[in-house]
Design an enzyme around this catalytic site. Structure first.
Site, PDB file in Angstrom:
ATOM      1  CD  GLU A  46      -2.941   1.317   0.466  1.00 56.67           C
ATOM      2  OE1 GLU A  46      -3.691   0.340   0.342  1.00 56.67           O
ATOM      3  OE2 GLU A  46      -3.103   2.391  -0.170  1.00 56.67           O
ATOM      4  NE  ARG A 165      -6.508 -10.508   1.972  1.00 55.83           N
ATOM      5  CZ  ARG A 165      -6.226  -9.282   1.560  1.00 55.83           C
ATOM      6  NH1 ARG A 165      -5.884  -8.351   2.398  1.00 55.83           N
ATOM      7  NH2 ARG A 165      -6.265  -8.960   0.268  1.00 55.83           N
ATOM      8  CB  THR A 199     -11.519   0.536  -1.131  1.00 60.68           C
ATOM      9  OG1 THR A 199     -11.424  -0.861  -0.847  1.00 60.68           O
ATOM     10  CG2 THR A 199     -10.639   0.900  -2.300  1.00 60.68           C
ATOM     11  CG  HIS A 226      -6.638  -2.212   3.554  1.00 55.67           C
ATOM     12  ND1 HIS A 226      -5.275  -2.405   3.442  1.00 55.67           N
ATOM     13  CD2 HIS A 226      -6.920  -1.187   2.707  1.00 55.67           C
ATOM     14  CE1 HIS A 226      -4.764  -1.560   2.582  1.00 55.67           C
ATOM     15  NE2 HIS A 226      -5.749  -0.801   2.111  1.00 55.67           N
ATOM     16  CG  HIS A 228      -7.692   3.601   2.024  1.00 50.48           C
ATOM     17  ND1 HIS A 228      -6.587   4.210   1.494  1.00 50.48           N
ATOM     18  CD2 HIS A 228      -7.640   2.305   1.640  1.00 50.48           C
ATOM     19  CE1 HIS A 228      -5.898   3.321   0.785  1.00 50.48           C
ATOM     20  NE2 HIS A 228      -6.511   2.147   0.859  1.00 50.48           N
ATOM     21  CG  HIS A 323      -1.779  21.651  30.604  1.00 54.85           C
ATOM     22  ND1 HIS A 323      -2.135  20.710  29.674  1.00 54.85           N
ATOM     23  CD2 HIS A 323      -2.873  22.442  30.761  1.00 54.85           C
ATOM     24  CE1 HIS A 323      -3.391  20.920  29.286  1.00 54.85           C
ATOM     25  NE2 HIS A 323      -3.850  21.969  29.930  1.00 54.85           N
TER      26      HIS A 323
HETATM   27  C1  AKG Z   1      -7.956  -1.330  -0.731  1.00 53.06           C
HETATM   28  O1  AKG Z   1      -9.050  -1.849  -0.910  1.00 53.06           O
HETATM   29  O2  AKG Z   1      -7.836  -0.131  -0.437  1.00 53.06           O
HETATM   30  C2  AKG Z   1      -6.749  -2.107  -0.879  1.00 53.06           C
HETATM   31  O3  AKG Z   1      -5.669  -1.569  -0.881  1.00 53.06           O
HETATM   32  C3  AKG Z   1      -6.867  -3.587  -0.875  1.00 53.06           C
HETATM   33  C4  AKG Z   1      -7.073  -4.069   0.512  1.00 53.06           C
HETATM   34  C5  AKG Z   1      -7.072  -5.551   0.660  1.00 53.06           C
HETATM   35  O4  AKG Z   1      -6.398  -6.238  -0.087  1.00 53.06           O
HETATM   36  O5  AKG Z   1      -7.749  -5.998   1.569  1.00 53.06           O
END
Ligand code: AKG
Length: 420
Positions: A46, A165, A199, A226, A228, A323
């Site tokens: 990533e 996976r 994503t 995963h 973002h 503080h």
């Molecule tokens: C995403 O969906 O943003 C990915 O980078 C893939 C994530 C994954 O393989 O689970």
């Protein structure tokens, strides 16, 4: 930091006033993996998708070794079909003999799977878009096709004796029934993990919790997530996923990835040490975070953000007088993280108009000067007065203190009365 700095360092360790941990897992979350999670570091997959990223072989190896030393459980690498060099780099990293398992990330396609299994990886992460956006505008395939190719790829990779996976890209904008059906199918044929991917970074923690709990009732394998960070929820979502029963979280150093990236390794460690201190301290070399972040920040030519958890330049700096006073008495008053866990120090920023006499007293002690509390209050007033006029630095404060002290020790000579 040295004395010649506008901050003063405080070395006491945090001692929590309570014995039980109010930030630990909620007992009602009986499926929680907050105290039993694993990390899949994706800086070399990533993270390679980050706008500034280019890692040559040497840099990839340096980063992989650093992550391994830190203690991540898995290191995920760019697909070997992305480029010839990516394939060679994947093979090179597999040969390093790291403790972390090495994964590569491929499309749900036999052409990719055949190449991936020959690289020497410990496992393959397969992904395919399941939302209507991606089915229509990315690969153009329906759910039947997705299920059929998933089964084919999974069975093939399993036959090679390595981990597999299956993940649905854009999970949170996918139809729930479609999702549960595909996960049920792949679980039945013995996939090692299923992955949930936010994503586009649209999910919030409640949605994450609900989806993970629903999925837990359908599959028996581990769940990986995963997230973002487009809407700033990546760390919170990761934490909530673990509360719901997910076991593995994808991270990258500094969170680098597509757009503004994913859950950052350091930020997640900050969250997790609060919830599961013994587990986190025993498993990960937290004092290495700063070096790893510097390594990656240099490689992708960015600065560490000032507000980065743990390593941001002011992450452990206290400024206001109120503080500073409390921190000097007990650091737990204004700190949930103990900087010493990460090889960091805390600082009192005393050269400013918000300062208080306790912070100045501490500076007076550092300068090895003797002043009474009343005298310190008096000199603090002088410092604050100048701080109202302009920004201060350490030298300003030290000069005021030293002049004040000198005046006390050598009072002005009185004129002699000749008695005329
Ligand atoms: C995403 O969906 O943003 C990915 O980078 C893939 C994530 C994954 O393989 O689970």
């Amino acid at each position: 930091m040295s004395e010649n700095n506008e901050f003063q360092s405080v070395t006491e360790s945090t001692t929590a006033p309570t014995t039980s941990n109010p930030y630990g897992p909620n007992p009602a979350d009986y499926l929680s993996n907050v105290k039993n999670f694993q990390l899949i570091d994706s800086t070399l997959r990533e993270g390679e998708q980050f706008a500034n990223a280019f890692f040559d072989t040497e840099k990839k190896i340096e980063i992989a070794r650093a992550l391994d030393d830190f203690g991540v459980d898995y290191i995920e690498l760019t697909s070997p079909v992305a480029s010839e060099q990516s394939r060679k780099d994947c093979e090179a990293i597999c040969k390093l003999g790291l403790k972390a398992k090495i994964l590569t990330h491929i499309r749900c396609h036999m052409d990719d799977a055949r190449v991936a299994v020959e690289t020497g990886v410990d496992g393959v992460d397969v992904v395919i878009g399941t939302s209507k956006f991606l089915r229509q505008y990315s690969h153009g395939k329906d759910m039947n096709y997705i299920a059929k190719s998933a089964v084919e790829v999974i069975e093939f990779v399993k036959s090679k004796g390595i981990e597999i996976r299956f993940s649905s890209e854009d999970s949170f904008r996918s139809d729930l029934v479609d999702l549960l059906n595909i996960y049920k199918t792949v679980d039945k044929i013995g996939v090692n993990r299923v992955g949930i991917a936010d994503t586009v970074g649209c999910a919030n923690p409640r949605q994450v919790y609900e989806l993970i709990r629903t999925l837990k009732s359908v599959v028996s394998c581990d769940i990986e997530c995963h997230f973002h960070n487009d809407t700033g929820c990546a760390i919170a979502n990761a934490y909530t996923a673990l509360e719901g029963g997910a076991r593995l979280i994808d991270v990258s150093v500094l969170g680098i990835g597509e757009r503004n990236g994913i859950t950052p390794l350091g930020g997640l460690m900050a969250r997790m040490i609060v919830a599961a201190p013994d587990y986190v301290r025993s498993k990960y070399k937290l004092h290495k975070i700063r070096d790893i972040e510097n390594l990656v920040a240099d490689a992708v030519e960015v600065n560490i953000p000032f507000n980065n958890p743990i390593t941001g330049f002011c992450a452990f700096t206290h400024k206001a007088g109120i503080h500073a006073k409390a921190i000097l008495a007990n650091p737990s008053t204004y700190e949930i993280l103990d900087p010493h866990d990460f090889g960091m120090k805390r600082y009192i920023h005393f050269a400013n108009r918000l300062t208080g006499w306790n912070a100045i007293k501490s500076r007076v002690d550092q300068l090895n000067l003797n002043l009474t509390d009343d005298q310190i209050k008096e000199v603090t007033a002088k410092i604050k007065k100048l701080g109202d006029v302009r920004p201060l630095n350490i030298d300003d404060v030290d000069s005021i203190i030293k002049d004040f002290h000198a005046e006390l020790s050598t009072p002005l000579l009185k004129p002699v009365n000749k008695g005329t």
